[in-house]
Design an enzyme around this catalytic site. Sequence first.
Site, PDB file in Angstrom:
ATOM      1  N   TYR A 147      -2.719  -2.678 -10.620  1.00  0.00           N
ATOM      2  CA  TYR A 147      -2.725  -2.518  -9.157  1.00  0.00           C
ATOM      3  C   TYR A 147      -1.822  -3.563  -8.484  1.00  0.00           C
ATOM      4  CZ  TYR A 147      -4.409  -2.685  -4.354  1.00  0.00           C
ATOM      5  OH  TYR A 147      -4.463  -2.705  -2.974  1.00  0.00           O
ATOM      6  N   LYS A 156       0.340   3.271  -2.994  1.00  0.00           N
ATOM      7  CA  LYS A 156      -0.889   4.039  -3.229  1.00  0.00           C
ATOM      8  C   LYS A 156      -0.627   5.547  -3.279  1.00  0.00           C
ATOM      9  CE  LYS A 156      -3.851   0.470  -1.253  1.00  0.00           C
ATOM     10  NZ  LYS A 156      -4.425  -0.092  -0.026  1.00  0.00           N
ATOM     11  N   VAL A 214       1.223  -3.736   3.763  1.00  0.00           N
ATOM     12  CA  VAL A 214       1.258  -5.043   4.440  1.00  0.00           C
ATOM     13  C   VAL A 214       2.554  -5.824   4.187  1.00  0.00           C
ATOM     14  CG1 VAL A 214      -1.240  -5.400   4.696  1.00  0.00           C
ATOM     15  CG2 VAL A 214      -0.103  -6.140   2.586  1.00  0.00           C
ATOM     16  N   SER A 246       0.796  -1.242   0.000  1.00  0.00           N
ATOM     17  CA  SER A 246       0.000   0.000   0.000  1.00  0.00           C
ATOM     18  C   SER A 246       0.820   1.279   0.000  1.00  0.00           C
ATOM     19  CB  SER A 246      -0.952   0.006   1.188  1.00  0.00           C
ATOM     20  OG  SER A 246      -1.998  -0.886   0.943  1.00  0.00           O
ATOM     21  N   TYR A 270      -4.687   3.719   7.544  1.00  0.00           N
ATOM     22  CA  TYR A 270      -6.067   3.201   7.571  1.00  0.00           C
ATOM     23  C   TYR A 270      -6.778   3.630   8.850  1.00  0.00           C
ATOM     24  CZ  TYR A 270      -3.101   0.170   4.785  1.00  0.00           C
ATOM     25  OH  TYR A 270      -2.145  -0.295   3.953  1.00  0.00           O
TER      26      TYR A 270
HETATM   27  N1  GLN Z   1      -1.666  -5.627  -2.133  1.00  0.00           N
HETATM   28  C1  GLN Z   1      -2.345  -5.467  -0.888  1.00  0.00           C
HETATM   29  C2  GLN Z   1      -3.811  -5.714  -1.080  1.00  0.00           C
HETATM   30  O1  GLN Z   1      -4.315  -5.306  -2.066  1.00  0.00           O
HETATM   31  C3  GLN Z   1      -2.103  -4.095  -0.350  1.00  0.00           C
HETATM   32  C4  GLN Z   1      -2.790  -3.867   0.966  1.00  0.00           C
HETATM   33  C5  GLN Z   1      -1.967  -3.150   1.980  1.00  0.00           C
HETATM   34  O2  GLN Z   1      -0.766  -3.009   1.893  1.00  0.00           O
HETATM   35  N2  GLN Z   1      -2.645  -2.736   3.030  1.00  0.00           N
HETATM   36  O3  GLN Z   1      -4.478  -6.302  -0.270  1.00  0.00           O
END
Ligand code: GLN
Length: 307
Positions: free
Chosen positions: A191, A67, A261, A64, A243
């Site tokens: 993505y 993002k 993550v 993430s 988050y």
């Molecule tokens: N690739 C992970 C997902 O889409 C990214 C989520 C994350 O890092 N919180 O679930």
Amino acid sequence: MDNIEIIFKNIINNNIEFTKHGKVATYIPELAKNNPNDLGVYLITLDGKEYCAGDYNKKFTMQSVSKVLTLMLSLIDNSNKVFEKVGMEPTGDGFNSIVNLEIKDIHKPFNPMINAGAIATTSMIKGKSVSDKVNRILDFARKLANNPSININEKTFLSEKETGHRNRSLAYFMKSYDIIEGNVEDILDIYFCQCSIEVTCKDIANMGCVLANDGISIHTGERLISEQICKIAKTIMSTCGLYDASGEFAVHIGIPAKSGVGGGIMAAVPHKMGIGVYGPALDEKGNSIAGIQILKELSQKLDLTIY
Ligand code: GLN
């Protein structure tokens, strides 16, 4: 020895204990192979001083953290039209939650830092083909990190593609309400690629540095992002970057940051420094448990809060 050097001598020892209280992500099988005891940090000041400790050289996938990059690229491509399709409000729900998409009238994702929002911003990135768009993201990552060798971890990409059913459902749901346009599987491929970009703590510290420096590379003096887009990215990182733990992070640490993550957290201390941490043992919200503690120690000892 300067102040930061003194802090860095003990920073891993002071925080390694916390790794025992977290778990590596397992819902993406490739991430389950990460070592939960890993912990590293890299700090780069805007005047070019660099500090590192622990597993700062280990590679991990951005997840993430990417993002922020796709938010900025979609803003470069579409300016504020992006916010017709994605909101800018924190959710209080988990990063892959589907609930808010359904209950709100307009069905647009709350913000670009949760999965639904990121899939939407990614869908707005311009390019002739999937590989063209992926290359633009990769190129942007390389420029921001000042590292031309950054690449995609193919195994993680395939692992995400095979198991990303939740992301698939978020994407098809948004497609049904015209939040995203185009081929859903293509958008998901892009993505999953962005999430699988492989970096080190130094790479994300450098990315944080560009943000901290209002868009200008400290290495080349080149403007990589406009000041306005940097400001939007840092603001959304502050309010949504961790988050449903973003509020607590703002109170205790107070630095614009984005977690993933894979265990990475990219932090941008405005006009001061970029920090990259890596610790794949995650808390229940999906944030690096010891990584947060490292940032807390740095914020407190160096008085880094922006508030
Ligand atoms: N690739 C992970 C997902 O889409 C990214 C989520 C994350 O890092 N919180 O679930």
